[in-house]
Design an enzyme around this catalytic site. Structure first.
Site, PDB file in Angstrom:
ATOM      1  N   GLU A 188       0.804  -1.234   0.000  1.00  0.00           N
ATOM      2  CA  GLU A 188       0.000   0.000   0.000  1.00  0.00           C
ATOM      3  C   GLU A 188       0.831   1.276   0.000  1.00  0.00           C
ATOM      4  O   GLU A 188       0.568   2.207  -0.747  1.00  0.00           O
ATOM      5  CB  GLU A 188      -0.964   0.025   1.194  1.00  0.00           C
ATOM      6  CG  GLU A 188      -2.258  -0.744   0.954  1.00  0.00           C
ATOM      7  CD  GLU A 188      -2.107  -2.222   1.206  1.00  0.00           C
ATOM      8  OE1 GLU A 188      -1.052  -2.627   1.747  1.00  0.00           O
ATOM      9  OE2 GLU A 188      -3.027  -2.980   0.870  1.00  0.00           O
ATOM     10  N   HIS A 257     -10.655  -4.391   9.956  1.00  0.00           N
ATOM     11  CA  HIS A 257     -11.165  -4.174   8.599  1.00  0.00           C
ATOM     12  C   HIS A 257     -12.422  -3.302   8.590  1.00  0.00           C
ATOM     13  O   HIS A 257     -13.048  -3.156   7.554  1.00  0.00           O
ATOM     14  CB  HIS A 257     -11.495  -5.507   7.919  1.00  0.00           C
ATOM     15  CG  HIS A 257     -10.281  -6.259   7.445  1.00  0.00           C
ATOM     16  ND1 HIS A 257      -9.318  -6.713   8.294  1.00  0.00           N
ATOM     17  CD2 HIS A 257      -9.897  -6.640   6.198  1.00  0.00           C
ATOM     18  CE1 HIS A 257      -8.383  -7.358   7.597  1.00  0.00           C
ATOM     19  NE2 HIS A 257      -8.703  -7.314   6.329  1.00  0.00           N
TER      20      HIS A 257
END
Lengths: 457, 337
Positions: A188, A257
């Site tokens: 990322e 998440h």
């Protein structure tokens, strides 16, 4: 010409120091870079180096002197060929910076001035509509922009051959090829930074995070690189980029998440933050985000991807950034929400209507810039405000709305504003706890009754 | 241009460019400009005219100059906060750089960036970034843009030996090698990561850190501007020809502290003196040119006077320019669309 050697500042905090010792004596020839003296600061012993070549003509401050203020002359250097007679005129002052005219008033009090009228009316209306899922709308929006502008490309994990982790980019590899729809490694920070560099280099990247939760790996690149470079470069280097991905609580994936990043990114000057609710929002806003010359955070919701809504059937359809949408009108209370919570708020409004309370539901669509004018116009009518969000209460979007109401609608409120937020805890896994943690229709109904001074259910 | 041979030979990049007196003089000039400019910056810091941090480039001049001379106009450059060597080598105005250091409205970032954040789109120079290592993914992205646009450009992405320990550097190595991006990663190894010596901060050899990704690594003497230039020519040619990234570890030395407020107690005076006396890139080139008859004392004196004037002019400009207008506080936050 003689040159004064001044007491140097050697740290951002130093104001004075001690001349510990002189390493050169009067009459010595010095070259640039040679150490003249050692000084003691509040932190350490440091060296004073000669900047000019010359002869050390006179030591003005002897070794051992304490409390020597920075910028006071400590010695005089004579240029090649000069003799000590030149020492007569050693009192030149340090040139002070030309002060710009002081600001008329401190900028601490900067409160955005209010647009005089709500601006939702300037949104175009479209005669023809088609029904699409949010997923299809996003894909169409991106694809239309990629057809229109060859600089636009999509990069992220599983966006190409896998057809998108949530199938948002399904079929795009086939249409645009592997040079424009690119599978990234799981990296990322790397691919977010790569996107920023590509934007500096003249491209328009769409960077997909499989989940915005993973954008925390990349947050330095988003905040320090993407958002600040335009300012730090005095307007020279812009960063046209979209960071998009599913945000909030997708259901049963627990704490790491499930998180809403609206207030995180909306805090940052230099970023725009959008949060579509339905398919028309998704398509109209993703197109606007891609065309915007600034970095845009685009917050999607996994639970909305498969839901269907009407979308204008017009090749020119696009939505303005910074305009909220009044989803249903009502005179008793204003409910402000964004993303999936707009749907929950609409359900609450329907329930409230059964009990005789007419709620006006506002879909923010754009978190930053925030359409304060539309909210204030509504509050002037209803005098009551409830905010709904999937993020935590502390310093959340509701907190910002409360501050905005203090600044712009204080006299119009008949009750303190109420916030409906996620519970102030990491999101739990168990079904019952998860349900308790997230805003539900009932929690909105209760909050509305509270601000309307009705008995909560 | 330096190369007098037919273009076709240059493209092979195995033939070292011939040394011309004019080139040597211009290397000398550029390195001396950086040296004198940075000395002035150090002095200004001492006078309180420059605030915050100021990371001087003194000692490392051959790196920025040698590499810049191997770059083509379409190439891009990005580095961290010790950026003024690269900025000056790229030809950015010394006045605008010095005025940025003193926080004036005439600075290259209008006084909003300061010593660590300087840019020049005209010179394809994309910073000047303050976060150690963050410039490497961005440089990889500039290389991605070169490849995407097929403009024949290569990005030179600089980092220090300290930054070479950041994880995002290896994320970038992976993508650059995987996608054969035209990028030359340059580690300016000045032996110290702030105050921590290489032997205490880095395992293994830095130029070999791309090996696992299939990235060619080379170690270069960074105190010799000619060697730097030749190594950079080869590296740029490799990246430009579509073969993917190259990692150059350029061995250099900074004479000053990590920043101005570094007392430098982690190394001996003798060590610094030895580098200055024996390896100084400017003195070495001077000696070489005089020995080989590539320049006369008069040539060098003339250059010194020219540089002195440029730096004095920059210093004056930076002191007399006005601070940014207060109305600039809220501009350049977003581009108005």
């Amino acid at each position: 010409m003689t040159t004064q050697v001044l007491m140097p500042a050697l740290s951002p905090t130093m104001t004075e120091g001690k001349i510990a010792r002189w390493l050169k004596k009067e009459g010595d020839i010095v070259k640039p870079g040679q150490v003249l003296a050692e000084i003691e600061t509040d932190k350490a012993t440091m060296e004073v180096e000669a900047v000019e070549a010359g002869t050390l003509g006179k030591i003005l401050v002897p070794a051992g002197t304490e409390g020597v203020a920075i910028n006071s002359p400590i010695a005089v250097l004579l240029e090649e060929g000069e003799d000590a007679a030149a020492l007569g005129n050693v009192a030149a002052a340090v040139q002070k910076p030309a002060k710009a005219e002081a600001a008329a008033k401190p900028h601490l009090s900067v409160v955005p001035s209010m647009p005089s009228a709500p601006v939702t009316s300037d949104e175009k209306t479209y005669d023809k509509v088609v029904v699409k899922t949010v997923r299809e709308a996003l894909r169409e929006g991106m694809s239309e922009e990629m057809r229109r502008d060859p600089r636009v490309f999509l990069l992220g994990e599983e966006v190409a051959e896998y057809q998108g982790a949530y199938k948002v980019s399904q079929g795009m590899l086939e249409e645009f090829g592997p040079e424009r729809v690119i599978d990234s490694p799981i990296t990322e920070m790397g691919f977010a930074g790569l996107g920023v560099g590509a934007a500096f280099g003249g491209l328009v990247p769409i960077i997909e995070f499989m989940s915005m939760s993973f954008s925390m790996q990349a947050i330095d690149q988003i905040v320090n690189s993407a958002a600040k470079t335009l300012y730090m470069s005095g307007g020279e280097i812009g960063c046209p980029i979209v960071f998009r991905g599913q945000n909030g609580a997708p259901g049963r994936v627990a704490a790491q998440h499930s998180q809403c990043y609206a207030s995180w990114y909306a805090h940052v000057p230099g970023l725009k933050v959008l949060a579509p609710y339905d398919a028309a929002d998704a398509k109209g806003l993703i197109k606007a985000a891609i065309r915007d010359p600034n970095p845009v955070i685009f917050l999607e919701h996994e639970l909305m991807y498969g839901q269907s809504f009407e979308v204008p059937d017009d090749p020119d359809f696009i939505l303005p950034i910074g305009k909220a949408k009044v989803m249903c009108e009502g005179g008793d209370v204003t409910i402000v929400a964004y993303s999936r919570m707009v749907g929950v708020a609409l359900q609450a409004a329907a329930k409230l209507a059964e009990e005789g309370i007419q709620a006006e539901v506002i879909n923010l669509r754009s978190i930053r810039p925030l359409d304060t004018a539309t909210i204030v116009a509504s509050v002037k009518k209803t005098s009551r405000l409830v905010s709904v969000e999937e993020s935590w209460p502390f310093a959340g979007i509701g907190s910002e709305l409360a501050a905005q109401m203090m600044e712009h609608a204080f006299d119009y409120l008949d009750a303190p504003m109420a916030r409906v937020c996620a519970a102030d805890a990491p999101l739990p896994y168990a079904v019952n706890l998860e349900r308790l943690a997230l805003p539900q229709v009932e929690s909105i109904v209760d909050a509305v009754k509270q601000v309307c001074f009705r008995q909560a259910a | 241009m330096l190369n007098t041979k037919p273009q076709i030979k240059a493209a092979k990049a195995v033939q070292p460019s011939p040394l011309l007196a004019t080139d040597m003089l211009s290397y000398y000039r550029d390195m001396l400009l950086i040296r004198r400019f940075e000395e002035k910056a150090g002095q200004f810091y001492g006078m309180g005219l420059i605030g915050g941090f100021c990371h001087l480039y003194i000692g490392q001049e051959a790196v920025a100059v040698g590499i810049r001379r191997a770059q083509k106009p379409q190439d891009t450059t990005i580095t961290a906060y010790r950026a003024r060597g690269q900025l000056l080598a790229a030809g950015v105005s010394p006045k605008a750089i010095m005025a940025e250091l003193t926080g004036r409205g005439t600075g290259c970032s209008k006084g909003k960036g300061g010593s660590m954040h300087m840019f020049s789109r005209e010179k394809n120079f994309f910073g000047g970034h303050g976060i150690v290592g963050a410039q490497i993914p961005m440089g990889t992205g500039l290389a991605f843009a070169h490849k995407y646009k097929k403009d024949g450009g290569v990005c030179v992405a600089y980092m220090g030996d300290g930054a070479a320990n950041q994880g995002q550097v290896y994320e970038s190595f992976n993508m650059a090698a995987l996608w054969k991006l035209p990028v030359v990663f340059v580690i300016e190894n000045n032996k110290y990561s702030m105050g921590t010596s290489q032997s205490r901060h880095a395992a293994g050899e830095l130029f070999r850190r791309g090996e696992g990704f299939g990235i060619i690594g080379r170690q270069v003497d960074g105190m010799d501007v000619v060697k730097v230039r030749r190594a950079a020519e080869d590296a740029l040619e490799h990246a430009r020809s579509g073969k993917g990234p190259v990692l150059l570890e350029v061995m250099t030395y900074r004479y000053r502290g990590h920043s101005m407020s570094d007392p430098g107690k982690y190394r001996s005076k003798e060590e610094v003196e030895r580098w200055r006396e024996e390896r100084d890139p400017i003195d070495s080139l001077r000696v070489l040119m005089l020995r080989d008859g590539l320049a006369t004392e008069g040539d060098l004196k003339r250059i010194e006077r020219e540089i002195k004037d440029i730096v004095a002019e920059a210093a004056d400009f930076a002191q007399t320019s006005p601070e940014p207008d207060p109305s600039e506080l809220l501009t350049d936050v977003l581009i108005e669309s």
